[in-house]
Design a protein around this motif. Structure first.
Motif, PDB file in Angstrom:
ATOM      1  N   GLN A 109      -5.505  12.821  -3.368  1.00 25.48           N
ATOM      2  CA  GLN A 109      -4.831  14.085  -3.083  1.00 25.48           C
ATOM      3  C   GLN A 109      -3.949  14.487  -4.252  1.00 25.48           C
ATOM      4  OE1 GLN A 109      -3.046  14.163   0.810  1.00 25.48           O
ATOM      5  NE2 GLN A 109      -1.654  15.822   0.270  1.00 25.48           N
ATOM      6  N   GLU A 110      -4.045  15.731  -4.665  1.00 24.27           N
ATOM      7  CA  GLU A 110      -3.213  16.344  -5.709  1.00 24.27           C
ATOM      8  C   GLU A 110      -3.658  16.064  -7.137  1.00 24.27           C
ATOM      9  OE1 GLU A 110      -1.067  18.517  -4.901  1.00 24.27           O
ATOM     10  OE2 GLU A 110      -0.967  18.093  -2.759  1.00 24.27           O
ATOM     11  N   THR A 111      -4.463  14.982  -7.382  1.00 25.51           N
ATOM     12  CA  THR A 111      -4.809  14.657  -8.765  1.00 25.51           C
ATOM     13  C   THR A 111      -6.020  13.724  -8.782  1.00 25.51           C
ATOM     14  OG1 THR A 111      -3.905  13.858 -10.872  1.00 25.51           O
ATOM     15  CG2 THR A 111      -3.297  12.633  -8.887  1.00 25.51           C
ATOM     16  N   ASP A 112      -6.329  13.196  -9.961  1.00 20.89           N
ATOM     17  CA  ASP A 112      -7.362  12.171 -10.079  1.00 20.89           C
ATOM     18  C   ASP A 112      -6.812  11.020 -10.911  1.00 20.89           C
ATOM     19  OD1 ASP A 112      -7.754  12.673 -12.888  1.00 20.89           O
ATOM     20  OD2 ASP A 112      -8.991  14.388 -12.353  1.00 20.89           O
ATOM     21  N   SER A 113      -7.582   9.944 -11.007  1.00 25.30           N
ATOM     22  CA  SER A 113      -7.072   8.737 -11.656  1.00 25.30           C
ATOM     23  C   SER A 113      -6.796   8.924 -13.143  1.00 25.30           C
ATOM     24  CB  SER A 113      -8.062   7.587 -11.450  1.00 25.30           C
ATOM     25  OG  SER A 113      -9.332   7.910 -12.001  1.00 25.30           O
ATOM     26  N   ILE A 114      -7.619   9.707 -13.824  1.00 25.39           N
ATOM     27  CA  ILE A 114      -7.414   9.916 -15.262  1.00 25.39           C
ATOM     28  C   ILE A 114      -6.109  10.666 -15.517  1.00 25.39           C
ATOM     29  CG2 ILE A 114      -8.304  11.098 -17.310  1.00 25.39           C
ATOM     30  CD1 ILE A 114     -11.114  10.434 -16.371  1.00 25.39           C
ATOM     31  N   ALA A 115      -5.870  11.716 -14.744  1.00 27.85           N
ATOM     32  CA  ALA A 115      -4.619  12.462 -14.885  1.00 27.85           C
ATOM     33  C   ALA A 115      -3.421  11.578 -14.566  1.00 27.85           C
ATOM     34  CB  ALA A 115      -4.636  13.684 -13.976  1.00 27.85           C
ATOM     35  N   LEU A 116      -3.558  10.732 -13.549  1.00 31.97           N
ATOM     36  CA  LEU A 116      -2.470   9.835 -13.183  1.00 31.97           C
ATOM     37  C   LEU A 116      -2.170   8.844 -14.303  1.00 31.97           C
ATOM     38  CD1 LEU A 116      -0.489   8.681 -11.080  1.00 31.97           C
ATOM     39  CD2 LEU A 116      -2.380   7.274 -10.208  1.00 31.97           C
ATOM     40  N   MET A 117      -3.207   8.262 -14.881  1.00 34.22           N
ATOM     41  CA  MET A 117      -3.001   7.308 -15.987  1.00 34.22           C
ATOM     42  C   MET A 117      -2.334   7.986 -17.173  1.00 34.22           C
ATOM     43  SD  MET A 117      -6.357   4.775 -15.935  1.00 34.22           S
ATOM     44  CE  MET A 117      -7.608   6.069 -15.939  1.00 34.22           C
ATOM     45  N   ASN A 118      -2.723   9.210 -17.473  1.00 33.52           N
ATOM     46  CA  ASN A 118      -2.112   9.942 -18.586  1.00 33.52           C
ATOM     47  C   ASN A 118      -0.633  10.219 -18.326  1.00 33.52           C
ATOM     48  OD1 ASN A 118      -4.470  10.043 -20.103  1.00 33.52           O
ATOM     49  ND2 ASN A 118      -5.141  11.972 -19.206  1.00 33.52           N
ATOM     50  N   ARG A 119      -0.287  10.574 -17.092  1.00 26.33           N
ATOM     51  CA  ARG A 119       1.114  10.817 -16.741  1.00 26.33           C
ATOM     52  C   ARG A 119       1.949   9.548 -16.909  1.00 26.33           C
ATOM     53  NH1 ARG A 119       2.266  13.465 -11.079  1.00 26.33           N
ATOM     54  NH2 ARG A 119       4.359  13.567 -12.013  1.00 26.33           N
ATOM     55  N   ILE A 120       1.375   8.429 -16.486  1.00 28.18           N
ATOM     56  CA  ILE A 120       2.097   7.160 -16.573  1.00 28.18           C
ATOM     57  C   ILE A 120       2.289   6.742 -18.032  1.00 28.18           C
ATOM     58  CG2 ILE A 120       1.948   4.685 -16.078  1.00 28.18           C
ATOM     59  CD1 ILE A 120       2.774   6.424 -13.696  1.00 28.18           C
ATOM     60  N   THR A 171       0.826  -1.204   0.000  1.00 27.75           N
ATOM     61  CA  THR A 171       0.000   0.000   0.000  1.00 27.75           C
ATOM     62  C   THR A 171       0.863   1.258   0.000  1.00 27.75           C
ATOM     63  OG1 THR A 171      -0.123   0.135   2.419  1.00 27.75           O
ATOM     64  CG2 THR A 171      -1.796  -1.198   1.299  1.00 27.75           C
ATOM     65  N   ARG A 172       0.256   2.316  -0.506  1.00 23.19           N
ATOM     66  CA  ARG A 172       0.874   3.636  -0.476  1.00 23.19           C
ATOM     67  C   ARG A 172      -0.204   4.653  -0.124  1.00 23.19           C
ATOM     68  NH1 ARG A 172       4.687   1.058  -0.195  1.00 23.19           N
ATOM     69  NH2 ARG A 172       6.594   1.036  -1.444  1.00 23.19           N
ATOM     70  N   LYS A 173       0.216   5.790   0.375  1.00 20.77           N
ATOM     71  CA  LYS A 173      -0.699   6.871   0.713  1.00 20.77           C
ATOM     72  C   LYS A 173      -1.524   7.253  -0.515  1.00 20.77           C
ATOM     73  CE  LYS A 173      -0.615  11.640   2.455  1.00 20.77           C
ATOM     74  NZ  LYS A 173       0.285  12.768   2.836  1.00 20.77           N
ATOM     75  N   MET A 174      -2.800   7.580  -0.297  1.00 18.35           N
ATOM     76  CA  MET A 174      -3.676   7.966  -1.404  1.00 18.35           C
ATOM     77  C   MET A 174      -3.358   9.387  -1.854  1.00 18.35           C
ATOM     78  SD  MET A 174      -7.850   7.818  -1.745  1.00 18.35           S
ATOM     79  CE  MET A 174      -7.980   6.300  -0.817  1.00 18.35           C
ATOM     80  N   ASP A 175      -2.190   9.510  -2.455  1.00 17.04           N
ATOM     81  CA  ASP A 175      -1.671  10.794  -2.919  1.00 17.04           C
ATOM     82  C   ASP A 175      -1.128  10.582  -4.325  1.00 17.04           C
ATOM     83  OD1 ASP A 175       0.747  12.612  -3.450  1.00 17.04           O
ATOM     84  OD2 ASP A 175      -0.152  13.593  -1.694  1.00 17.04           O
ATOM     85  N   GLY A 176      -1.577  11.378  -5.276  1.00 15.39           N
ATOM     86  CA  GLY A 176      -1.206  11.189  -6.671  1.00 15.39           C
ATOM     87  C   GLY A 176       0.289  11.144  -6.910  1.00 15.39           C
TER      88      GLY A 176
END
Length: 250
Positions: free
Chosen positions: A61-72, A34-39
């Motif tokens: 925190q800091e973002t949402d899942s769509i933005a995170l997937m795009n960054r990855i 597990t990791r902290k729920m922080d983007g």
């Protein structure tokens, strides 16, 4: 591929959710942490630890899942599978998440017992030739044939094949035995199971990997025979996996 080679990052380190989910996955031989729920924390962990599957909330925190997937996707060539968890049940949001790269949209609260199966179903790793894990073998085959993982028919079909492998008598009457068996596991009806499986096979036949389908079924998908029936599809996959499991024991 063995179960333990699947690595899962859970973006939730709470005792109530993330820790329990990780424990359930470990019980099933899957590496989970597990990791902290922080983007940013999750993003950094993905780059560092290279997990195969990410389980995280729709918003963090800091973002949402769509933005995170795009960054990855912008950063990695081999992108892990994303399972997005949300307590907001909205078809528009689910569609947006799936269209932006998620492999599965999971409504909270959910049954922890289903999580290992979902993780295996979305994991992008190819299986090794000597793999004898029935669940992983079935998942690998139906994914290669082009059955999309986010539809209900995918999970019904997968469960039907696994059930038929474990109990060959279920194939003696698909309508009266196999469908009810699957329906009971998902708290639905036999007719809904039948329709969803038929829909899943139709999608694979119309939009799936033509080369893989041709190789697997032994005839061209646009030939006069058309797509297989539910029973034919399940029986063929079941027989092939049974044969492979038998050969592995010799």
């Amino acid at each position: 591929m063995e179960n333990e080679s699947i690595k899962v990052l859970i973006g939730d380190n709470s005792a109530a959710n993330g820790v329990k989910a990780a424990a359930k996955l470990r019980e099933n031989g899957i590496i989970a942490y597990t990791r902290k729920m922080d983007g940013q924390v999750i993003y950094d962990s993905i780059l560092k630890d290279k997990p195969d599957v990410i389980i995280t909330a729709l918003t963090m925190q800091e973002t949402d899942s769509i933005a995170l997937m795009n960054r990855i996707r912008d950063k990695l060539v081999n992108v892990p599978a994303f399972i997005i968890v949300s307590d907001i049940r909205n078809s528009f949001i689910e569609r947006q998440v799936m269209e932006n790269g998620a492999s599965y949209f999971l409504s909270a609260p959910f049954d922890l017992d289903t999580l290992p199966s979902i993780v295996k179903s979305v994991c992008n790793k190819p299986i090794t030739s000597n793999c004898t894990d029935t669940e992983i073998m079935v998942t690998d085959i139906i994914q290669k044939l082009g059955v999309p993982a986010h539809i209900k028919g995918y999970h019904y079909l997968r469960t039907a094949i696994i059930s038929a492998i474990n109990n060959c008598q279920l194939m003696e009457s698909v309508t009266k035995q196999l469908y009810p068996c699957v329906a009971q596991k998902y708290a639905t009806t036999s007719s809904r199971v039948e329709r969803a499986i038929r829909h899943a096979i139709e999608i694979a036949w119309d939009r799936g990997n033509t080369e893989a389908i041709t190789k697997f079924f032994g005839y061209y998908v646009d030939s006069y025979r058309g797509r297989p029936t539910n029973s034919e599809f399940i029986a063929l996959v079941t027989d092939k996996i049974r044969l492979k499991l038998k050969m592995s024991r010799i």
